[in-house]
Design an enzyme around this catalytic site. Structure first.
Site, short mmCIF file in Angstrom:
data_model
loop_
_atom_site.label_atom_id
_atom_site.label_comp_id
_atom_site.label_asym_id
_atom_site.label_seq_id
_atom_site.Cartn_x
_atom_site.Cartn_y
_atom_site.Cartn_z
N TRP A 101 0.84 -1.21 0.00
CA TRP A 101 0.00 0.00 0.00
C TRP A 101 0.86 1.25 0.00
O TRP A 101 0.54 2.23 -0.67
CB TRP A 101 -0.97 -0.01 1.18
N ASP A 171 -1.44 6.65 6.44
CA ASP A 171 -2.55 5.76 6.06
C ASP A 171 -2.77 4.81 7.23
O ASP A 171 -1.92 3.96 7.53
CB ASP A 171 -2.15 4.99 4.79
N LYS A 195 -11.85 -1.75 6.96
CA LYS A 195 -11.02 -2.66 7.73
C LYS A 195 -11.51 -2.72 9.18
O LYS A 195 -11.70 -3.78 9.73
CB LYS A 195 -9.55 -2.23 7.69
C1 LIG Z 1 -7.05 -1.90 2.17
C2 LIG Z 1 -6.01 -0.86 2.26
C3 LIG Z 1 -5.88 0.15 1.28
C4 LIG Z 1 -6.75 0.19 0.04
O1 LIG Z 1 -8.03 0.51 0.36
P1 LIG Z 1 -9.15 0.73 -0.77
O2 LIG Z 1 -10.24 1.35 0.03
O3 LIG Z 1 -9.47 -0.59 -1.35
O4 LIG Z 1 -8.60 1.67 -1.78
C5 LIG Z 1 -4.91 1.11 1.45
N1 LIG Z 1 -4.11 1.10 2.53
C6 LIG Z 1 -4.20 0.15 3.48
C7 LIG Z 1 -3.27 0.19 4.65
C8 LIG Z 1 -5.15 -0.86 3.36
O5 LIG Z 1 -5.23 -1.80 4.31
#
Ligand SMILES: *Cc1c(COP(=O)(O)O)cnc(C)c1O
Length: 362
Positions: A101, A171, A195
């Site tokens: 990511w 993030d 998540k």
């Molecule tokens: C799942 C995830 C993403 C991507 O998320 P989307 O909503 O599918 O774009 C980005 N960063 C992290 C840390 C993730 O776990």
């Protein structure tokens, strides 16, 4: 069939209490005669939903007044572009590459300016967090970017990098609301909610007010300007209304459970059960350096692809779903987010212990 123990990395398990409440309100939300899905986002009932959600989130995270809370769309992945478009005034930013990511965010930023990889753990398949105490951060970098909890690899920054005075952008998709955070240390904290908070389709972005400006990169679409969303209270266009409503219910659930400090304690307890078992097992092994282990995502392997597949299959039959590791890593991964009950982890470990006894070649 009843509910399973769902160890999915995302979309992931939600509190059963929240789901029941949403079900009860589905046909008639509190006397409105309609569901939240059918309601104008400009209605009084909806305004109360989104305002309460923001208020509760601010309370849970102790978000200072000089930060805006934005409810956005486009997934966490859209922020990979939105961040440079809004923040790259000098067209330069530092990225710490601790997994897929972070790498995707870094590559996306490269479209808009110079993305500098100042540290990486790619050399050991992202199984650790690099030392970030003295990084070569460019003088004119607009920000330093991290992925705080690496969902796929199961690592977590337990210490934030020394950004040398630059704005920290993080993030937190897979560790959102799993523990208390000091928001003031960040310029931007954002995450997709699927998540640890709610249904896919909502991204929450907590951003310091001075970073929200008219001065975006040329060609930035209106919908990708933080300022438009901030000026309109996340209602510039129709927000992901139902998703925000569920997030709001999860915030209430977290408050009832004692807030983020209590959540952290609970999450530590759950993770310890699993990690202690892995550390003592002669069949299963964790794949991450101990000091960098995530409380949310726990990858593990047996060392045999065949046994891994057998385990995932038998676990599924026993009611433990989604234990297969990420398609790029293999092995197994148990995601044990806030809503995974302690007994889910205890039962998983009991199952692993039984599997070990049945499959260990002496
Ligand atoms: C799942 C995830 C993403 C991507 O998320 P989307 O909503 O599918 O774009 C980005 N960063 C992290 C840390 C993730 O776990």
């Amino acid at each position: 069939m009843g509910r399973v123990y769902n160890f999915s990395a995302g979309p992931a398990v939600l509190p059963e209490e929240v789901l029941r409440e949403a079900a009860a309100e589905m046909l008639d939300y509190r006397g409105t005669g309609m569901s939240v899905m059918e309601m104008s986002h400009r209605s009084g009932a909806y305004e109360e939903i989104i305002n309460t959600a923001e208020k509760d989130l601010r309370e849970l995270m102790s978000i200072p007044d000089n930060y805006k809370v934005l409810f956005l769309q486009g997934g966490a992945s859209q922020q990979f572009a939105m961040i440079p478009m809004n923040l790259m005034k000098n067209r330069k930013a530092a990225y710490i590459i601790t997994g897929q990511w972070a790498k995707k965010a870094y590559q996306e930023a490269g479209i808009y300016g110079e993305a500098v990889a100042v540290a990486s753990s790619a050399d050991k398949t992202f199984s650790y967090i690099p030392d970030c105490s003295d990084l070569p951060i460019p003088e004119d970098a607009d920000y330093v970017y991290i992925c705080e909890n690496n969902t796929i690899y199961g690592t977590k920054f337990w210490q934030l990098p020394d950004t040398k005075g630059k704005t920290l952008v993080s993030d937190v998709s897979s560790c959102f609301l799993s523990e208390p955070v000091d928001v003031a240390k960040y310029g931007v904290i954002y995450g997709g909610v699927q998540k640890n908070i709610g249904p896919a389709g909502v991204v929450i972005c907590i951003i310091r007010e001075d970073l929200i400006t008219e001065d975006t990169l040329p060609g930035t679409p209106t919908m990708l300007k933080y300022k438009i969303h901030a000026d309109n209270g996340s209602m510039y266009n129709t927000p992901p209304a139902y998703g925000i409503y569920i997030c709001g219910k999860v915030f209430q659930w977290l408050k009832k459970r004692g807030g983020l400090a209590a959540m952290k304690e609970y999450n530590e307890k759950k993770a310890k059960i699993l990690y202690d078992f892995l550390d003592g097992s002669s069949l299963f092994h964790g794949t991450v350096e101990k000091k960098d282990r995530s409380l949310m995502n726990v990858p593990f392997v047996t060392g045999s692809g065949e046994l891994d597949a057998k385990f995932v299959k038998e676990a599924k039959a026993a009611g433990f779903e989604n234990l297969k590791g990420h398609r790029t890593v293999g092995g197994m991964r148990a995601s044990i987010y806030n809503a995974m009950p302690l007994e889910g982890v205890e039962k998983l470990v009991a199952f692993m212990r039984k599997f070990e006894a049945e499959n260990l070649v002496k």
